[in-house]
Design an enzyme around this catalytic site. Sequence first.
Site, PDB file in Angstrom:
ATOM      1  N   CYS A   1      -7.573 -27.990   7.664  1.00  0.00           N
ATOM      2  CA  CYS A   1      -5.931 -27.097   8.148  1.00  0.00           C
ATOM      3  C   CYS A   1      -5.428 -28.070   9.322  1.00  0.00           C
ATOM      4  O   CYS A   1      -5.916 -28.768   9.800  1.00  0.00           O
ATOM      5  CB  CYS A   1      -6.356 -26.128   8.359  1.00  0.00           C
ATOM      6  SG  CYS A   1      -7.234 -25.775   9.743  1.00  0.00           S
TER       7      CYS A   1
ATOM      8  N   HIS B   1      -5.983 -21.764  10.603  1.00  0.00           N
ATOM      9  CA  HIS B   1      -7.516 -22.252  10.460  1.00  0.00           C
ATOM     10  C   HIS B   1      -7.435 -20.920   9.277  1.00  0.00           C
ATOM     11  O   HIS B   1      -8.726 -21.388   8.110  1.00  0.00           O
ATOM     12  CB  HIS B   1      -7.962 -22.627  11.690  1.00  0.00           C
ATOM     13  CG  HIS B   1      -9.525 -22.431  11.423  1.00  0.00           C
ATOM     14  ND1 HIS B   1      -9.603 -23.853  10.294  1.00  0.00           N
ATOM     15  CD2 HIS B   1     -10.252 -21.920  11.418  1.00  0.00           C
ATOM     16  CE1 HIS B   1     -10.846 -23.542  10.992  1.00  0.00           C
ATOM     17  NE2 HIS B   1     -11.491 -22.291  10.937  1.00  0.00           N
TER      18      HIS B   1
ATOM     19  N   ASP C   1      -2.160   8.560  -1.453  1.00  0.00           N
ATOM     20  CA  ASP C   1      -3.535   8.985  -1.325  1.00  0.00           C
ATOM     21  C   ASP C   1      -4.204   8.952   0.278  1.00  0.00           C
ATOM     22  O   ASP C   1      -3.111   9.279   0.585  1.00  0.00           O
ATOM     23  CB  ASP C   1      -5.071   8.358  -2.030  1.00  0.00           C
ATOM     24  CG  ASP C   1      -5.323   6.807  -1.508  1.00  0.00           C
ATOM     25  OD1 ASP C   1      -4.590   6.813  -0.823  1.00  0.00           O
ATOM     26  OD2 ASP C   1      -6.832   6.544  -1.517  1.00  0.00           O
TER      27      ASP C   1
ATOM     28  N   PHE D   1      -3.300   5.871   3.852  1.00  0.00           N
ATOM     29  CA  PHE D   1      -4.268   5.663   5.568  1.00  0.00           C
ATOM     30  C   PHE D   1      -3.299   5.091   6.809  1.00  0.00           C
ATOM     31  O   PHE D   1      -4.232   5.606   7.262  1.00  0.00           O
ATOM     32  CB  PHE D   1      -4.840   3.796   4.898  1.00  0.00           C
ATOM     33  CG  PHE D   1      -5.929   3.842   5.681  1.00  0.00           C
ATOM     34  CD1 PHE D   1      -7.086   4.259   5.590  1.00  0.00           C
ATOM     35  CD2 PHE D   1      -5.475   2.989   6.560  1.00  0.00           C
ATOM     36  CE1 PHE D   1      -7.583   3.536   6.613  1.00  0.00           C
ATOM     37  CE2 PHE D   1      -6.004   2.318   7.903  1.00  0.00           C
ATOM     38  CZ  PHE D   1      -7.577   3.204   7.348  1.00  0.00           C
TER      39      PHE D   1
ATOM     40  N   CYS E   1     -12.659 -29.415   7.431  1.00  0.00           N
ATOM     41  CA  CYS E   1     -11.492 -28.533   7.444  1.00  0.00           C
ATOM     42  C   CYS E   1     -10.012 -29.025   7.089  1.00  0.00           C
ATOM     43  O   CYS E   1     -10.070 -29.610   8.293  1.00  0.00           O
ATOM     44  CB  CYS E   1     -11.251 -27.063   8.545  1.00  0.00           C
ATOM     45  SG  CYS E   1      -9.925 -26.498   7.760  1.00  0.00           S
TER      46      CYS E   1
ATOM     47  N   GLY F   1     -11.414   4.282  -0.322  1.00  0.00           N
ATOM     48  CA  GLY F   1     -11.742   4.899   1.082  1.00  0.00           C
ATOM     49  C   GLY F   1     -13.907   4.005   1.328  1.00  0.00           C
ATOM     50  O   GLY F   1     -14.678   4.427   1.946  1.00  0.00           O
TER      51      GLY F   1
ATOM     52  N   ASP G   1       0.793  -0.925  -0.138  1.00  0.00           N
ATOM     53  CA  ASP G   1       0.076   0.142   0.043  1.00  0.00           C
ATOM     54  C   ASP G   1       0.940   1.223  -0.129  1.00  0.00           C
ATOM     55  O   ASP G   1       2.081   0.890   0.011  1.00  0.00           O
ATOM     56  CB  ASP G   1      -0.708   0.474   0.840  1.00  0.00           C
ATOM     57  CG  ASP G   1       0.489   0.738   2.748  1.00  0.00           C
ATOM     58  OD1 ASP G   1       0.958   0.544   2.850  1.00  0.00           O
ATOM     59  OD2 ASP G   1      -0.969  -0.207   3.710  1.00  0.00           O
TER      60      ASP G   1
ATOM     61  N   ASP H   1      -8.017  -7.580   0.540  1.00  0.00           N
ATOM     62  CA  ASP H   1      -6.989  -7.978   1.668  1.00  0.00           C
ATOM     63  C   ASP H   1      -7.890  -7.510   3.379  1.00  0.00           C
ATOM     64  O   ASP H   1      -8.435  -6.815   2.884  1.00  0.00           O
ATOM     65  CB  ASP H   1      -5.346  -6.271   1.562  1.00  0.00           C
ATOM     66  CG  ASP H   1      -6.225  -5.465   2.196  1.00  0.00           C
ATOM     67  OD1 ASP H   1      -5.929  -5.224   3.457  1.00  0.00           O
ATOM     68  OD2 ASP H   1      -6.615  -4.511   1.296  1.00  0.00           O
TER      69      ASP H   1
ATOM     70  N   CYS I   1      -7.807 -28.263  11.883  1.00  0.00           N
ATOM     71  CA  CYS I   1      -8.767 -29.545  12.738  1.00  0.00           C
ATOM     72  C   CYS I   1      -8.121 -30.602  11.796  1.00  0.00           C
ATOM     73  O   CYS I   1      -9.286 -31.645  13.153  1.00  0.00           O
ATOM     74  CB  CYS I   1      -9.716 -28.801  11.543  1.00  0.00           C
ATOM     75  SG  CYS I   1     -10.286 -26.875  11.998  1.00  0.00           S
TER      76      CYS I   1
ATOM     77  N   GLN J   1     -11.285   7.619  -5.279  1.00  0.00           N
ATOM     78  CA  GLN J   1     -11.737   7.709  -4.145  1.00  0.00           C
ATOM     79  C   GLN J   1     -13.147   7.776  -4.023  1.00  0.00           C
ATOM     80  O   GLN J   1     -13.722   8.507  -5.630  1.00  0.00           O
ATOM     81  CB  GLN J   1     -11.175   8.620  -3.174  1.00  0.00           C
ATOM     82  CG  GLN J   1     -10.066   8.292  -2.772  1.00  0.00           C
ATOM     83  CD  GLN J   1      -9.579   6.824  -1.672  1.00  0.00           C
ATOM     84  OE1 GLN J   1     -11.427   7.200  -1.346  1.00  0.00           O
ATOM     85  NE2 GLN J   1      -9.001   6.700  -1.406  1.00  0.00           N
TER      86      GLN J   1
END
Length: 376
Positions: free
Chosen positions: A307, A336, A147, A97, A305, A217, A93, A267, A310, A190
């Site tokens: 993973c 997980h 920005d 922000f 699951c 935004g 980024d 994200d 689990c 934006q």
Amino acid sequence: MTTRFSFSLLATDGAARLGRIDTPRGQIRTPAFMPVGTAATVKAMRPESVAETGADILLGNTYHLMLRPGAERIARLGGLHRFMNWDRPILTDSGGFQVMSLAELRKLTEKGVTFRSHIDGARHELTPERSMEIQRLLGSDIVMAFDECPALPADRRRIEESMRLSMRWAARSREAFGDRPGHALFGIQQGGLERDLRAESAAALKEIGFDGYAVGGLAVGEGQAAMFGVLDHAPAMLPADRPRYLMGVGKPDDIVGAVKRGIDMMDCVLPTRSGRTGQAFTRRGAVNIKNARHQEDPRPLDADCGCPACRDYSRAYLHHLFRAGEILSAMLLTWHNLHYFQELMAGMREAIAAGRFAAWEAEFHRMRALGDIEPL
């Protein structure tokens, strides 16, 4: 292996899009969820483990890395990929922000932002040109334009002024980025919740020209209904032949709703932060492993699951780890959650390819409405 950045739109189902981003460091399957590696690490995870969850790309934070350990130091050590042992794509980024939300004593001008670090109070200046320089030093594959992002709610005049400043900064970011084959620069739309300002921003970005476009935004306090209201029209304002990235989202139902409305990339710190605080995401909604109901439950978090949390451990053990303050709790629950988020993206990609996204979405919501399995 490609030497350039490119995006291919492979299928659509309504507004939902299946695609592929090709970069010199590998492919990114879209819709894509990017785990956040704030300080050159996805908290409580080894990079190899993050890759095992199915992540094609990570996000790094310019603001945090410029303050510690410093972009110049990372560059001397071979760049961010080598520094953190992640050989797949990285998006960084711009730092804007975090400057607005974390830094102290900020001063905003046409040139950029001066601020004092939240770590040690040292004075710094971040401009579009410096943001591009930092991201070049880090060596990220996808660079975000610099920005300003005002928190919502905000009055229309504030949003309008901020958006137009961001568009001027976007043009400066484009010029400072230059020609970097194999690397991409994304512009950020934006305009808050105002449709006409969103359209004006999109037109300005398209005139400048970017490799991809973000919807910025949002997820800044406006609520899901307002966010979806913007996403009902904002993505379509951006070029269809470029990736569309919704920044800072989010919760599983936010992600599904965003993909439904034409978003390709997202994200959020939610899966990792929640893992560290004892919350696990499952097909039947969130599970708070700290609750006493789990202390003698031999069943896994999610029987479907695969993973490690689990597959190899019980709810009772995970409850014990969290209550005991053991580091393994954060590691297993984070793994997980990242696994769940990547399975969520894979499920949507398969559904879009098959032309059955609506049916997949209905089943997603049906399962979540069931709630957690009954206590023993």
